[in-house]
Design a protein around this motif. Structure first.
Motif, PDB file in Angstrom:
ATOM      1  N   TRP A   1      50.655  39.338  33.373  1.00  0.00           N
ATOM      2  CA  TRP A   1      50.285  38.091  34.065  1.00  0.00           C
ATOM      3  C   TRP A   1      50.281  36.931  33.077  1.00  0.00           C
ATOM      4  O   TRP A   1      49.865  37.105  31.922  1.00  0.00           O
ATOM      5  CB  TRP A   1      48.895  38.239  34.703  1.00  0.00           C
ATOM      6  CG  TRP A   1      48.906  39.180  35.882  1.00  0.00           C
ATOM      7  CD1 TRP A   1      49.048  40.539  35.847  1.00  0.00           C
ATOM      8  CD2 TRP A   1      48.806  38.838  37.259  1.00  0.00           C
ATOM      9  NE1 TRP A   1      49.038  41.064  37.115  1.00  0.00           N
ATOM     10  CE2 TRP A   1      48.878  40.029  38.007  1.00  0.00           C
ATOM     11  CE3 TRP A   1      48.643  37.627  37.962  1.00  0.00           C
ATOM     12  CZ2 TRP A   1      48.807  40.069  39.403  1.00  0.00           C
ATOM     13  CZ3 TRP A   1      48.563  37.655  39.354  1.00  0.00           C
ATOM     14  CH2 TRP A   1      48.648  38.875  40.053  1.00  0.00           C
TER      15      TRP A   1
ATOM     16  N   THR B   1      48.603  33.302  32.414  1.00  0.00           N
ATOM     17  CA  THR B   1      47.470  32.498  32.874  1.00  0.00           C
ATOM     18  C   THR B   1      47.499  31.135  32.197  1.00  0.00           C
ATOM     19  O   THR B   1      47.675  31.058  30.977  1.00  0.00           O
ATOM     20  CB  THR B   1      46.138  33.215  32.537  1.00  0.00           C
ATOM     21  OG1 THR B   1      46.087  34.423  33.284  1.00  0.00           O
ATOM     22  CG2 THR B   1      44.927  32.352  32.902  1.00  0.00           C
TER      23      THR B   1
ATOM     24  N   THR C   1      46.772  32.054  37.522  1.00  0.00           N
ATOM     25  CA  THR C   1      47.415  33.190  36.877  1.00  0.00           C
ATOM     26  C   THR C   1      48.524  33.702  37.778  1.00  0.00           C
ATOM     27  O   THR C   1      48.437  33.568  39.005  1.00  0.00           O
ATOM     28  CB  THR C   1      46.386  34.304  36.559  1.00  0.00           C
ATOM     29  OG1 THR C   1      46.984  35.256  35.693  1.00  0.00           O
ATOM     30  CG2 THR C   1      45.831  34.962  37.809  1.00  0.00           C
TER      31      THR C   1
END
Ligand code: SAM
Length: 275
Positions: A4, A6, A16
């Motif tokens: 992910w 962010t 995110t």
């Protein structure tokens, strides 16, 4: 295992998104650049940990930087874009046949190089014969080109790193002098949720330099808070005097002749910032 990306938009809040591939991830001479493939937004450029542009929502920002000023100026032959190395604003500028020459000045050649390679739908017009691409400091370029441009667009990163100077009163004074006698400038001026004081300061500074100052907004989901503002300074032509019927047709996905005037109608809490 999922990966992910962010973006911390404040110390306590961020967005995110799931990343499926990382194409580039490097420290250039000026900023930290990544080019990533995201599940939700497609290919995305980030600089210093901030979303710059994504294939899925880029049209909003690039249309709204370019078209309000270019339909307001009666004869925008010479245009300057400061920053904008991803090429999106230039692509929109090329939709205006009155534009004879568009100069792009971005300080970081790597942004231009990687945008051409990974963002062809955004950067595709950087090789247009009407476009001149200069790798350099926009502040210096402005200082050296007096009375040269009909429209100047500041498509810079947030006021961090090399872009800090692009939000200074001195820079806006330089823009005034680089514009012709009926010139118009527009700058992206961030969001009212987390950067209210920036919007207020820029508005105050620009009002001390330009006779006509207008602020307008757009929804950009990948930018902090999603509510984005743009500040326009004009020496003579008022964007609110442009009749929708007089706006030429060109291909867009967000901007329309009717949205032109509507974009300048601000929510009360934003209007209060720029009164
Ligand atoms: N739409 C994005 C936003 O609103 O944050 C901006 C996109 S564009 C990629 C931002 C560009 O500004 C970057 O490519 C960066 O290299 C450029 N830039 C930052 N400071 C600059 C300066 N002093 N002169 C010219 N370009 C600059």
């Amino acid at each position: 295992m999922d990966l992910w990306y962010t973006e911390k938009q404040t110390d306590n809040f961020g967005i995110t998104m799931k990343v499926t591939r990382t194409y580039e991830n490097e420290q250039t001479d000026f900023q930290h650049l990544t080019m990533i493939e995201t599940e939700e937004w497609g290919t995305m450029l980030t600089l210093d940990g901030m979303v710059m542009t994504s294939v899925r929502d880029e049209f909003v920002y690039h249309e709204m930087v370019a078209h309000p000023a270019l339909v307001t100026h009666p004869n925008p032959e010479n245009v300057l874009v400061v920053g904008g190395g991803d090429g999106g604003v230039i692509r929109e500028v090329m939709k205006h046949p009155k534009v004879k020459k568009a100069v792009l000045v971005d300080i970081d050649g790597k942004v231009i190089e990687y945008s051409k390679k990974y963002l062809p739908t955004i950067a595709g017009e950087l090789d247009n014969p009407r476009v001149e691409v200069i790798v350099g400091d926009g502040y210096m370029h402005i200082a050296k080109h007096k009375n040269a441009y009909d429209v100047i667009m500041v498509d810079s990163t947030e006021p961090v790193g090399p872009a800090v100077e692009l939000f200074s009163k001195g820079f806006y004074q330089g823009i005034y002098e680089a514009l012709k006698e009926d010139g118009i400038f527009v700058a992206q001026t961030d969001n009212p949720w987390f950067k209210a004081d920036l919007i207020q300061t820029v508005n105050r500074d620009v009002k001390e330099i330009f006779p006509i100052v207008r602020v307008y907004g757009a929804n950009i989901p990948t930018y902090p808070s999603g509510l984005w503002t743009f500040t326009m300074g004009s020496k003579k032509h008022d964007p609110l005097a442009v009749e929708a019927a007089s706006i030429p047709e060109f291909e867009t996905k967000y901007y329309t002749p009717r949205l032109h005037a509507a974009a300048f109608v601000l929510p009360k809490f934003v209007e209060d910032l720029v009164k």
